[in-house]
Write a protein that holds these residues in place. Structure first.
Motif, short mmCIF file in Angstrom:
data_model
loop_
_atom_site.label_atom_id
_atom_site.label_comp_id
_atom_site.label_asym_id
_atom_site.label_seq_id
_atom_site.Cartn_x
_atom_site.Cartn_y
_atom_site.Cartn_z
N SER A 47 -35.51 -20.81 16.66
CA SER A 47 -36.49 -21.68 17.28
C SER A 47 -37.90 -21.41 16.74
O SER A 47 -38.64 -22.34 16.38
CB SER A 47 -36.42 -21.48 18.79
OG SER A 47 -37.27 -22.35 19.41
N ASP A 48 -38.28 -20.14 16.69
CA ASP A 48 -39.63 -19.82 16.21
C ASP A 48 -39.76 -20.06 14.71
O ASP A 48 -40.83 -20.45 14.24
CB ASP A 48 -39.96 -18.38 16.56
CG ASP A 48 -39.99 -18.19 18.05
OD1 ASP A 48 -40.86 -18.80 18.70
OD2 ASP A 48 -39.10 -17.50 18.57
N ALA A 49 -38.67 -19.85 14.00
CA ALA A 49 -38.72 -20.10 12.55
C ALA A 49 -38.95 -21.59 12.31
O ALA A 49 -39.78 -21.97 11.47
CB ALA A 49 -37.41 -19.65 11.90
N TYR B 4 -45.14 -26.31 11.69
CA TYR B 4 -46.59 -26.15 11.63
C TYR B 4 -47.06 -26.15 10.17
O TYR B 4 -48.07 -26.76 9.82
CB TYR B 4 -46.99 -24.84 12.31
CG TYR B 4 -48.49 -24.59 12.38
CD1 TYR B 4 -49.24 -25.04 13.46
CD2 TYR B 4 -49.14 -23.90 11.36
CE1 TYR B 4 -50.62 -24.81 13.53
CE2 TYR B 4 -50.51 -23.67 11.41
CZ TYR B 4 -51.24 -24.12 12.50
OH TYR B 4 -52.61 -23.90 12.55
N VAL B 5 -46.30 -25.50 9.34
CA VAL B 5 -46.71 -25.32 7.93
C VAL B 5 -46.40 -26.54 7.07
O VAL B 5 -47.21 -26.94 6.23
CB VAL B 5 -46.00 -24.05 7.36
CG1 VAL B 5 -46.13 -23.96 5.86
CG2 VAL B 5 -46.56 -22.80 8.00
N ASN B 6 -45.24 -27.15 7.30
CA ASN B 6 -44.78 -28.16 6.32
C ASN B 6 -44.71 -29.60 6.81
O ASN B 6 -44.58 -30.51 6.00
CB ASN B 6 -43.36 -27.78 5.84
CG ASN B 6 -43.40 -26.77 4.70
OD1 ASN B 6 -44.46 -26.32 4.28
ND2 ASN B 6 -42.24 -26.40 4.20
N TYR C 297 -43.48 -10.02 14.70
CA TYR C 297 -44.72 -10.80 14.59
C TYR C 297 -44.57 -12.16 15.26
O TYR C 297 -43.57 -12.85 15.05
CB TYR C 297 -45.05 -10.98 13.10
CG TYR C 297 -46.28 -11.82 12.79
CD1 TYR C 297 -47.51 -11.55 13.38
CD2 TYR C 297 -46.20 -12.88 11.87
CE1 TYR C 297 -48.63 -12.31 13.07
CE2 TYR C 297 -47.32 -13.63 11.55
CZ TYR C 297 -48.53 -13.35 12.16
OH TYR C 297 -49.63 -14.11 11.84
N ASN C 298 -45.60 -12.53 16.02
CA ASN C 298 -45.69 -13.89 16.56
C ASN C 298 -46.69 -14.65 15.71
O ASN C 298 -47.91 -14.43 15.83
CB ASN C 298 -46.20 -13.88 18.01
CG ASN C 298 -45.27 -13.12 18.93
OD1 ASN C 298 -44.12 -12.87 18.58
ND2 ASN C 298 -45.77 -12.74 20.09
N LEU D 119 -36.84 -12.72 12.02
CA LEU D 119 -35.47 -12.78 12.55
C LEU D 119 -35.10 -11.45 13.21
O LEU D 119 -33.93 -11.14 13.38
CB LEU D 119 -34.46 -13.15 11.46
CG LEU D 119 -34.56 -14.57 10.91
CD1 LEU D 119 -33.38 -14.89 9.99
CD2 LEU D 119 -34.64 -15.63 12.02
N GLY D 120 -36.14 -10.67 13.57
CA GLY D 120 -35.91 -9.41 14.28
C GLY D 120 -36.03 -9.64 15.77
O GLY D 120 -35.03 -9.71 16.48
#
Ligand code: AHR
Length: 500
Positions: free
Chosen positions: A132-134, A140-142, A76-77, A126-127
Motif C-alpha cells: 500500500s505505501d509503495a 505521488y512520484v509518477n 522510513y515513512n 518493504l520492511g
C-alpha cells in the motif's frame, strides 16, 4: 614479467548499460545532511545544496542514483519528507540509531538529481511497510494528476510527475539486522505482489528484487533461488551487494577479491538461469550490483559507536579514508563489471558523499576527492559502448581467496560511435613491471590518443581537504606499433589508454 594480450573488434561481450556507473546515497551519517545538503554553507545554492560537492558529482557523469536507502529505507515513512519543511516530523532512524530531520525528502532530492542530470532509482520500504505505501509513493512520484497523491505533489509545487523508471523492492531483506527481515519465500511473495501493483501504476517500470546482502550470508545462494521462484516473471533485476577490505594487510589477496566477485556474479547468473529454466520463463533477469565499495578502515570502531550512541543527528559515520591501494582495487573491480556486463547491467558505488564515499565534505568546510574517485570517474567517462573480450597470457598468483590470478588485470571497451577503444589496465604486481604486448585486431591504424595513469604512490597514502595528490596524471610509455600496443606497465599502477 612479459604479458601478451589480445582484443578483436568482433569479439564482443555485451553492450554496456550506462548504469554500470550508477551510485547510491542513503539518509545516514553525513551523506545527505552536511554532505550534499548544507544550507548556510558558503557554497550552498538557493535550495541548500552544496555547489562544490555537486560539481564533483557532475564530473563523474553518473547516470542513475539509488535513494533513500539502504537499511534506512526499511523503517522510513516517505510522507515525512514532503510538504512544508517546518511541518516535517523528526523521527528516529532505527537502522543507524540517529535522528532524521526529514528536511530532505523526495522533492528536494529530485531537484538535486535533476540539476545534475541523474536519474533516480527509488527504493520502497518493504520492511516495516508494504504494498500500500509503495503504491502511494509511486502515485505521488509518477502519476500526472487528479488523484490524492498526485494532486498532493502538485500542491507541493511539483506540477509534472517524475516518471521514475527504476524501483528497488526493499533492501537486504535476508539480513537479520534489517527491520522487517523476512524468509526468502515470504519476501519473494511480497516482492512479486508489490512489483505487480507498481507496474499497474507505471507500466514498463523496472523492478529490482533483493538478492543476498553478500556472498557470505548463510542463506546465500539459496536465498536468490527462493526469492526468484516467487517473483521471476515480474522482476527485471536481482541485487547483489558486496563490501571489501584488507584487514589482513595482504595486498595481493585484497586484489584477488575481484576474482571472488566474479564467482559471485557467475553463481547468481547460474541461479537466474536455473529459475528461468524451471519456470519455462521467457523474460530475462539481470544483475543490479547496487552496493559495492571498500569498507573496512573504520568499520569496527564505527559499529561500536553507533550501536551505543544517543540518537545524534547527522553524525560522522562510515567516513572511510581511502588510500592508493583502495583505488587500485576499485579499478580492478570496475574492470570486472565491464567484463561481466553481459549479466551485470546496473552497479552502484556505495555510497557517494561522506559515507564510504569517493567524495568527502567537511561540515562548513572544504570538499575533496578521495583516491577511489578517479578510477570510478575514468570508468564512467570512458567505459561506455561495448565490452570486448581480452585474452591475457601472463604470470599469475595464488592467494587465500583465489588461484591463478593474473597480475595484469585488463578490460576493454569499444565506442563504435566515437571510433575509440579504451583499455583499463592494472598491474597488481607488488614489485615487477609488466612488459606488455597487446594485439589489436580490427583496429588498424589506431594510435594512442589519451593515456592517464595513477602510479608511484605509497599504498597507504590518502587524499584530504588540503591535498589531492592521489589523482591521475598524463601517462607515457605505451604506444601502438604494427597493430600492437606495447610498453612497460609499472608495478602497482593503473592506466586508462584511449586509442583511435
Ligand atoms: O551502505 C551502507 C549499508 O550497507 C546499507 O545501508 C546497507 O544496505 C548495507 O548493509
Amino acid at each position: 614479467m612479459r604479458v601478451t594480450a589480445a582484443i578483436h573488434r568482433a569479439f564482443e561481450i555485451a553492450k554496456i548499460d550506462d548504469r554500470l556507473y550508477a551510485a547510491f546515497i542513503e539518509h545516514m551519517g553525513r551523506a545527505i545532511y552536511s554532505g550534499i545538503y548544507e544550507p548556510g554553507h558558503p557554497q550552498a545554492d538557493a535550495h541548500g545544496f552544496r555547489r562544490d560537492v555537486a560539481q564533483m558529482v557532475r564530473d563523474l557523469n553518473i547516470p542513475a542514483i539509488r535513494y533513500p536507502g539502504g537499511n534506512f529505507v526499511s523503517a522510513y515513512n516517505w510522507e515525512d519528507g514532503i510538504g512544508p519543511k517546518e511541518d516535517r516530523p523528526v523521527r528516529l532512524d532505527l537502522a543507524w540509531r540517529s535522528k532524521e530531520s526529514n528536511q530532505v525528502g523526495i522533492n528536494e532530492f529530485a531537484i538535486w538529481a535533476q540539476d545534475l542530470g541523474i536519474d533516480m532509482m527509488l527504493a520502497v520500504n518493504l520492511g516495516s511497510r508494504g504494498i500500500s505505501d509503495a503504491r502511494n509513493f509511486m502515485e505521488y512520484v509518477n502519476h500526472p494528476s487528479g488523484t490524492h497523491w498526485s494532486d498532493l505533489r502538485r500542491s507541493h509545487g511539483v506540477e509534472q510527475p517524475y516518471n521514475v523508471k527504476m524501483w528497488c523492492l526493499g533492501n537486504e531483506m535476508d539480513g537479520p539486522w534489517q527491520i522487517g527481515h523476512k524468509e526468502a519465500k515470504e519476501y519473494g511473495r511480497l516482492a512479486d505482489e508489490t512489483a505487480k501493483a507498481l507496474r499497474q501504476l507505471t507500466p514498463g517500470a523496472e523492478m529490482v528484487v533483493c538478492g543476498s546482502s553478500n556472498d557470505e550470508m548463510p542463506t546465500y545462494p539459496d536465498w536468490e533461488r527462493g526469492v526468484l521462484e516467487e517473483c521471476y516473471e515480474n522482476v527485471d533485476y536481482i541485487s547483489l551487494h558486496k563490501y571489501f577490505g584488507n584487514s589482513s594487510n595482504d595486498t595481493l589477496n585484497f586484489f584477488g577479491k575481484v576474482e571472488e566477485t566474479g564467482r559471485y556474479i557467475q553463481a547468481i547468473a547460474g541461479v537466474i538461469d536455473f529459475v528461468k529454466a524451471k519456470k519455462r520463463a521467457k523474460n530475462d533477469v539481470y544483475i543490479c550490483f547496487d552496493e559495492w565499495n571498500v569498507w573496512y578502515h573504520k568499520r569496527e570502531q564505527d559499529s561500536k559507536n553507533w550501536k551505543s550512541w544517543d540518537w545524534p543527528e547527522a553524525p560522522a559515520l562510515l567516513e572511510e579514508d581511502y588510500n592508493f591501494e583502495d583505488a587500485l582495487f576499485v579499478a580492478c573491480l570496475l574492470n570486472e563489471f565491464i567484463r561481466r556486463s553481459d549479466r551485470v547491467k546496473i552497479a552502484c558505488i556505495a555510497q557517494l558523499v561522506n559515507v564510504i564515499a569517493p567524495i568527502r565534505a567537511d561540515k562548513g568546510g572544504k570538499a575533496w576527492r578521495q583516491s577511489i574517485y578517479w578510477p570510478y570517474q575514468l570508468a564512467s567517462l570512458y567505459g561506455r559502448g561495448t565490452a570486448l573480450r581480452v585474452s591475457v597470457d601472463g604470470p599469475t598468483y595464488d592467494c587465500a581467496v583465489a588461484d591463478d590470478v593474473q597480475y595484469l588485470d585488463v578490460a576493454a571497451t569499444h565506442d563504435a560511435a566515437g571510433g575509440t577503444v579504451t583499455l583499463f589496465i592494472v598491474n597488481r604486481h607488488l614489485t615487477e613491471a609488466a612488459d606488455l604486448r597487446l594485439a589489436l585486431t580490427g583496429f588498424e591504424g589506431a594510435s594512442v590518443i589519451g593515456h592517464q595513469v595513477m602510479e608511484g604512490h605509497d599504498l597507504r597514502a590518502t587524499n584530504g581537504p588540503d591535498s589531492e595528490a592521489i589523482a591521475p596524471a598524463e601517462g607515457s610509455g605505451l604506444a601502438v606499433e604494427d597493430g600492437t600496443l606495447g610498453g612497460s606497465v609499472a608495478p602497482l599502477s593503473y592506466h586508462v589508454v584511449r586509442l583511435k
